[in-house]
Design a protein around this motif. Structure first.
Motif, PDB file in Angstrom:
ATOM      1  N   LEU A 131       0.843  -1.189   0.000  1.00  0.00           N
ATOM      2  CA  LEU A 131       0.000   0.000   0.000  1.00  0.00           C
ATOM      3  C   LEU A 131       0.884   1.246   0.000  1.00  0.00           C
ATOM      4  CD1 LEU A 131      -2.830  -0.848   2.586  1.00  0.00           C
ATOM      5  CD2 LEU A 131      -3.023  -0.714   0.118  1.00  0.00           C
TER       6      LEU A 131
ATOM      7  N   ARG B 227     -18.948   1.863   1.796  1.00  0.00           N
ATOM      8  CA  ARG B 227     -19.322   1.753   3.204  1.00  0.00           C
ATOM      9  C   ARG B 227     -18.371   2.545   4.098  1.00  0.00           C
ATOM     10  NH1 ARG B 227     -19.948  -4.139   5.454  1.00  0.00           N
ATOM     11  NH2 ARG B 227     -21.447  -4.201   3.753  1.00  0.00           N
ATOM     12  N   TYR B 228     -17.081   2.469   3.796  1.00  0.00           N
ATOM     13  CA  TYR B 228     -16.106   3.088   4.694  1.00  0.00           C
ATOM     14  C   TYR B 228     -15.797   4.540   4.338  1.00  0.00           C
ATOM     15  CZ  TYR B 228     -15.266  -1.156   7.310  1.00  0.00           C
ATOM     16  OH  TYR B 228     -15.433  -2.228   8.137  1.00  0.00           O
ATOM     17  N   ALA B 229     -15.765   4.874   3.043  1.00  0.00           N
ATOM     18  CA  ALA B 229     -15.372   6.240   2.677  1.00  0.00           C
ATOM     19  C   ALA B 229     -16.578   7.133   2.378  1.00  0.00           C
ATOM     20  CB  ALA B 229     -14.429   6.199   1.473  1.00  0.00           C
TER      21      ALA B 229
ATOM     22  N   GLU C 185      -3.855  -6.132  -7.213  1.00  0.00           N
ATOM     23  CA  GLU C 185      -4.633  -5.695  -6.055  1.00  0.00           C
ATOM     24  C   GLU C 185      -5.535  -6.834  -5.545  1.00  0.00           C
ATOM     25  OE1 GLU C 185      -6.449  -1.826  -6.805  1.00  0.00           O
ATOM     26  OE2 GLU C 185      -7.650  -2.137  -5.009  1.00  0.00           O
TER      27      GLU C 185
ATOM     28  N   LEU D 229      -3.683  -9.883   2.558  1.00  0.00           N
ATOM     29  CA  LEU D 229      -3.984  -8.881   3.578  1.00  0.00           C
ATOM     30  C   LEU D 229      -5.205  -9.308   4.394  1.00  0.00           C
ATOM     31  CD1 LEU D 229      -3.502  -5.576   1.591  1.00  0.00           C
ATOM     32  CD2 LEU D 229      -1.990  -6.568   3.296  1.00  0.00           C
ATOM     33  N   GLY D 230      -5.054  -9.292   5.692  1.00  0.00           N
ATOM     34  CA  GLY D 230      -6.165  -9.709   6.535  1.00  0.00           C
ATOM     35  C   GLY D 230      -6.322 -11.216   6.583  1.00  0.00           C
TER      36      GLY D 230
ATOM     37  N   TRP E  79     -16.635  -2.184  -0.711  1.00  0.00           N
ATOM     38  CA  TRP E  79     -16.944  -1.854   0.693  1.00  0.00           C
ATOM     39  C   TRP E  79     -16.140  -0.646   1.134  1.00  0.00           C
ATOM     40  CZ3 TRP E  79     -17.383  -6.620   4.425  1.00  0.00           C
ATOM     41  CH2 TRP E  79     -18.320  -7.519   3.907  1.00  0.00           C
TER      42      TRP E  79
ATOM     43  N   ARG F 213      -8.190  -1.095   4.054  1.00  0.00           N
ATOM     44  CA  ARG F 213      -7.505  -1.731   2.924  1.00  0.00           C
ATOM     45  C   ARG F 213      -6.473  -2.750   3.403  1.00  0.00           C
ATOM     46  NH1 ARG F 213      -5.457   3.159  -0.527  1.00  0.00           N
ATOM     47  NH2 ARG F 213      -4.813   1.557  -1.992  1.00  0.00           N
TER      48      ARG F 213
ATOM     49  N   ARG G 220      -5.358  -9.089  -1.937  1.00  0.00           N
ATOM     50  CA  ARG G 220      -6.464  -9.197  -0.992  1.00  0.00           C
ATOM     51  C   ARG G 220      -6.533 -10.586  -0.353  1.00  0.00           C
ATOM     52  NH1 ARG G 220     -10.146  -6.494  -4.310  1.00  0.00           N
ATOM     53  NH2 ARG G 220      -9.303  -4.493  -3.725  1.00  0.00           N
TER      54      ARG G 220
ATOM     55  N   TYR H 280     -15.145 -11.120   6.680  1.00  0.00           N
ATOM     56  CA  TYR H 280     -16.066 -11.367   5.571  1.00  0.00           C
ATOM     57  C   TYR H 280     -15.745 -12.626   4.767  1.00  0.00           C
ATOM     58  CZ  TYR H 280     -12.725  -9.639   2.040  1.00  0.00           C
ATOM     59  OH  TYR H 280     -11.641  -9.480   1.208  1.00  0.00           O
ATOM     60  N   ARG H 281     -14.514 -13.107   4.877  1.00  0.00           N
ATOM     61  CA  ARG H 281     -14.152 -14.307   4.113  1.00  0.00           C
ATOM     62  C   ARG H 281     -14.731 -15.569   4.735  1.00  0.00           C
ATOM     63  NH1 ARG H 281      -9.634 -11.114   4.557  1.00  0.00           N
ATOM     64  NH2 ARG H 281      -8.728 -10.378   2.612  1.00  0.00           N
TER      65      ARG H 281
ATOM     66  N   LEU I 131     -18.696   3.877  11.852  1.00  0.00           N
ATOM     67  CA  LEU I 131     -19.183   2.496  11.919  1.00  0.00           C
ATOM     68  C   LEU I 131     -18.890   1.961  13.321  1.00  0.00           C
ATOM     69  CD1 LEU I 131     -17.841   1.159   8.494  1.00  0.00           C
ATOM     70  CD2 LEU I 131     -20.166   1.862   9.040  1.00  0.00           C
TER      71      LEU I 131
ATOM     72  N   ASN J 269     -12.755   3.381  11.608  1.00  0.00           N
ATOM     73  CA  ASN J 269     -13.714   4.237  10.926  1.00  0.00           C
ATOM     74  C   ASN J 269     -14.652   4.885  11.949  1.00  0.00           C
ATOM     75  OD1 ASN J 269     -16.187   5.017   9.437  1.00  0.00           O
ATOM     76  ND2 ASN J 269     -15.031   4.212   7.727  1.00  0.00           N
TER      77      ASN J 269
ATOM     78  N   GLY K 107      -7.701  -6.066   3.708  1.00  0.00           N
ATOM     79  CA  GLY K 107      -8.119  -6.690   2.457  1.00  0.00           C
ATOM     80  C   GLY K 107      -9.619  -6.655   2.231  1.00  0.00           C
ATOM     81  N   LEU K 108     -10.298  -5.648   2.781  1.00  0.00           N
ATOM     82  CA  LEU K 108     -11.741  -5.560   2.559  1.00  0.00           C
ATOM     83  C   LEU K 108     -12.010  -5.325   1.072  1.00  0.00           C
ATOM     84  CD1 LEU K 108     -13.086  -3.416   5.532  1.00  0.00           C
ATOM     85  CD2 LEU K 108     -13.017  -5.880   5.282  1.00  0.00           C
ATOM     86  N   PRO K 109     -13.144  -5.813   0.568  1.00  0.00           N
ATOM     87  CA  PRO K 109     -13.451  -5.622  -0.856  1.00  0.00           C
ATOM     88  C   PRO K 109     -13.467  -4.133  -1.205  1.00  0.00           C
ATOM     89  CG  PRO K 109     -14.970  -7.166   0.133  1.00  0.00           C
ATOM     90  CD  PRO K 109     -14.159  -6.620   1.239  1.00  0.00           C
ATOM     91  N   ARG K 110     -12.986  -3.857  -2.397  1.00  0.00           N
ATOM     92  CA  ARG K 110     -12.853  -2.474  -2.862  1.00  0.00           C
ATOM     93  C   ARG K 110     -14.163  -1.698  -2.739  1.00  0.00           C
ATOM     94  NH1 ARG K 110      -9.515   0.333  -6.378  1.00  0.00           N
ATOM     95  NH2 ARG K 110     -10.607   1.666  -7.830  1.00  0.00           N
TER      96      ARG K 110
END
Lengths: 322, 314
Positions: free
Chosen positions: A56, B228-230, A80, A87-88, B224, B216, A84, A117-118, A106, A103, B219-222
């Motif tokens: 990043l 959702r986040y931005a 990218e 990452l995470g 989202w 990011r 994914r 989510y995975r 949220l 955030n 690895g959250l989906p782009r």
């Protein structure tokens, strides 16, 4: 087994003044279950190193050479989408500033469930996992706090939540970027202890960035000393702390308030400042501030292995004077 | 949250009372005796006096204001001086047309503007971002009456696709919608550009914040991360602007109502001012003020619901 293998990594930033060479020829490995500390002044490239590992980097950064092999894959070459999957999953990270790491609009629960989510498990299972993790890091009454927003937590609590999130994904490599810098000393000790305890449970490796030498000595197995974008010394924590071979490492330890035994009016400092990384001086990067400079320092020194577990980048070592 | 809403609503009432009092004073200081204007130069003093009494103009100003408010609360805004019809029903007829117009305008421009803003932010500094920037600024710079006239000429007169004037058959919803297209397009166009610019700027700001890096890094989906986040944060200033924008659209609607000969609040106010029809003017102004205050209050409350930090500050 090697978890992370960074080979000859160089990163530049394109700036208006010219190309800023932030990282130059950085190589190191992180083994299974090891905690590796990275220490150095501000601007030595610690953050750029982390950004490269999680792919990043800022928009104006160019990864000019090198490989970052994580579990057999070269991160540098991943798209990218492929990134994914790492990452995470295999890598997670705790950032420096707990006040801005979540955030603000949220709930903590939402953010902790989103990162799962995975997993194909039910919502309830994910919620339970989040509650368990919050309990592990010592957040009281986690069930009800899950529906709260980050601003309703204190700085120390938020950093614990960040740790909980980073560990919840059970990574093989945890990157901790100065996780205690924004916290006061009491909290720092608690967080460090929590990290070590959890590292033992999850069996992950940690890349721990800090400029707090005491914390590095306390927590890490190995230490990497960085200066102006280069690794100048790397070795077993005990070896480096007891027998620093590079003049920069020695100077750094001499300035550590925790190691100063005599009372004096002025704290010791390293004279001078980090060289301009846009217009790099030739030869050893530390020569302008080095008190042990010799004529050969105008050529670049190579990494020299001083023992099985310690290496440093200084001409004095090959000249047999240090 | 409930406390915040109550505070905002009471503030709204206060603003309405203050604004109306101010407007009352202003309207009454317009030169020209309303009674002479209405009755003409040859009216007898007796006739003038009786009309003045009927309109309540012989009372001192504070008493008139007090009467106005006590009546307004019960829904009585007085009667039209010329036709003797209650002002409430005259305005009621016109109100729905204006509300429909400004609602349609802000809806399409907000949806398109937000989408284009996000798109520009994601595609920052690419050709499409630059083209959108030029287009947005051109949209902002073009006055709505120019857009009204040219779209009327092109779509109605030249192509004949859309009706030129009126608001359509009041029983036929489709006909009304068709009549709404051009006016809503004309006064919404500059808002598309404005909102797109605004969303782009705040998206870029939010996307560079640390918590987005965290999202990011996990690895959250782009999608989202962006929506959702931005966007949830980046949208907040836009909601405030839309709330205020409803008020500006009320005045933009005046142009559209004149160019497209649509019935509506704006046209009613202009007609009433030229004839010094005070009760109708005051009624319309009261309603415009209420629309303005309600929309800004609503945008504040929506913001507080989206951003939990706001509700706690007041």
């Amino acid at each position: 087994m090697t978890i992370l293998d960074v080979r000859n990594l160089s990163v530049d930033y394109e700036t208006e003044q010219g190309t800023l060479r932030a990282l130059r020829d950085v190589s190191f490995t992180i083994e299974d279950n090891k905690i590796v500390g990275v220490v150095g002044e501000s601007g030595c490239g610690k953050s750029t190193l982390i950004s490269s590992i999680i792919n990043l980097l800022a928009n104006n950064a160019v990864l000019s050479s090198g490989e970052i092999i994580f579990q057999g894959k070269d991160i540098v070459r991943l798209s990218e989408d492929e990134m994914r999957d790492i990452l995470g999953v295999g890598v997670s990270i705790i950032f420096q500033d707990p006040m801005q790491t979540h955030n603000p609009v949220l709930t903590v629960g939402r953010q902790m469930m989103d990162i799962q989510y995975r997993d194909k498990t039910s919502k309830e299972k994910k919620k339970e996992a989040a509650i368990d993790m919050l309990r592990v890091v010592g957040i009281p009454d986690p069930e009800s706090r899950l529906s709260q927003y980050p601003h309703e937590f204190s700085g120390g609590m938020r950093q614990r939540i960040a740790i909980a999130m980073a560990l919840m994904v059970k990574p093989s490599l945890l990157i901790a970027d100065e996780p205690t810098t924004a916290l006061d000393a009491t909290l720092e000790v608690q967080i460090i202890e929590k990290l070590r305890e959890l590292q033992g449970k999850i069996n992950c490796s940690i890349l721990f960035i800090s400029h707090h030498l005491g914390v590095i000595a306390e927590l890490c197995d190995e230490v990497i000393v960085m200066y102006a974008g280069e690794i100048v010394e790397h070795g077993d924590v005990r070896d480096v702390f007891h027998n620093a071979r590079h003049p920069y490492t020695q100077a750094l330890f001499a300035c550590d308030p925790g190691r100063i035994k005599e009372k004096s009016k002025n704290l010791p400092t390293i004279k001078g400042s980090i060289p301009n990384l846009i217009d790099l001086p030739s030869g050893c990067i530390f020569k302008h501030r080095c008190t042990q400079r010799i004529s050969v320092c105008d050529t670049s020194p190579a990494m020299h292995r001083v023992s099985e577990k310690q290496q440093a980048k200084c001409h004095l070592l090959t000249q047999g004077k240090n | 949250m409930l406390g915040y809403i109550i505070k905002r609503l009471s503030l709204a009432v206060l603003i309405i009372v203050f604004a109306i009092t101010l407007l009352f004073v202003m309207i009454h200081s317009i030169p020209g005796d309303p009674v002479s204007t209405m009755l003409g130069p040859r009216a007898t003093p007796e006739l003038k006096a009786s009309l003045e009494e009927r309109m309540g103009l012989n009372e001192p100003l504070p008493v008139q204001i007090a009467y106005f408010f006590t009546n307004a609360i019960t829904g009585n805004l007085g009667t039209d001086v010329f036709t003797n019809r209650p002002v409430t029903s005259i305005i009621g007829e016109q109100l729905s047309y204006t509300l429909m117009l400004i609602f349609a305008s802000i809806s399409w421009s907000a949806l398109l503007g937000i989408f284009l803003g996000c798109y520009s932010a994601i595609k920052r500094n690419t050709i499409s971002d630059k083209i959108l920037a030029v287009l947005s600024v051109s949209f902002i710079a073009t006055p709505s009456f120019v857009v009204s006239l040219y779209s009327l000429l092109f779509f109605s007169v030249y192509l004949g696709w859309l009706p030129a004037i009126g608001a359509g058959d009041s029983d036929d919803l489709w006909d009304q919608l068709i009549h709404l297209v051009l006016p809503a397009f004309s006064i919404g166009l500059s808002w598309v550009g404005y909102i797109a610019r605004l969303v782009r700027a705040s998206m870029l700001e939010i996307m560079s914040e640390n918590h987005i890096r965290t999202a990011r890094a996990f690895g959250l989906p782009r999608r989202w991360v962006i929506y959702r986040y931005a966007l949830r944060l980046a949208i907040l200033p836009t909601i405030t602007v839309i709330g205020v924008g409803m008020g500006f659209l009320l005045s933009a609607a005046v142009f559209a109502e004149i160019v497209f000969s649509r019935p509506g609040l704006g046209k009613l106010v202009i007609d009433s001012i030229t004839t010094r029809n005070y009760p109708v003017v005051m009624g319309s102004v009261l309603l415009s003020t209420i629309i303005f205050v309600v929309s800004t209050t609503l945008s504040d409350i929506i913001n507080a619901m989206l951003d939990p930090r706001i509700g706690r500050q007041l």
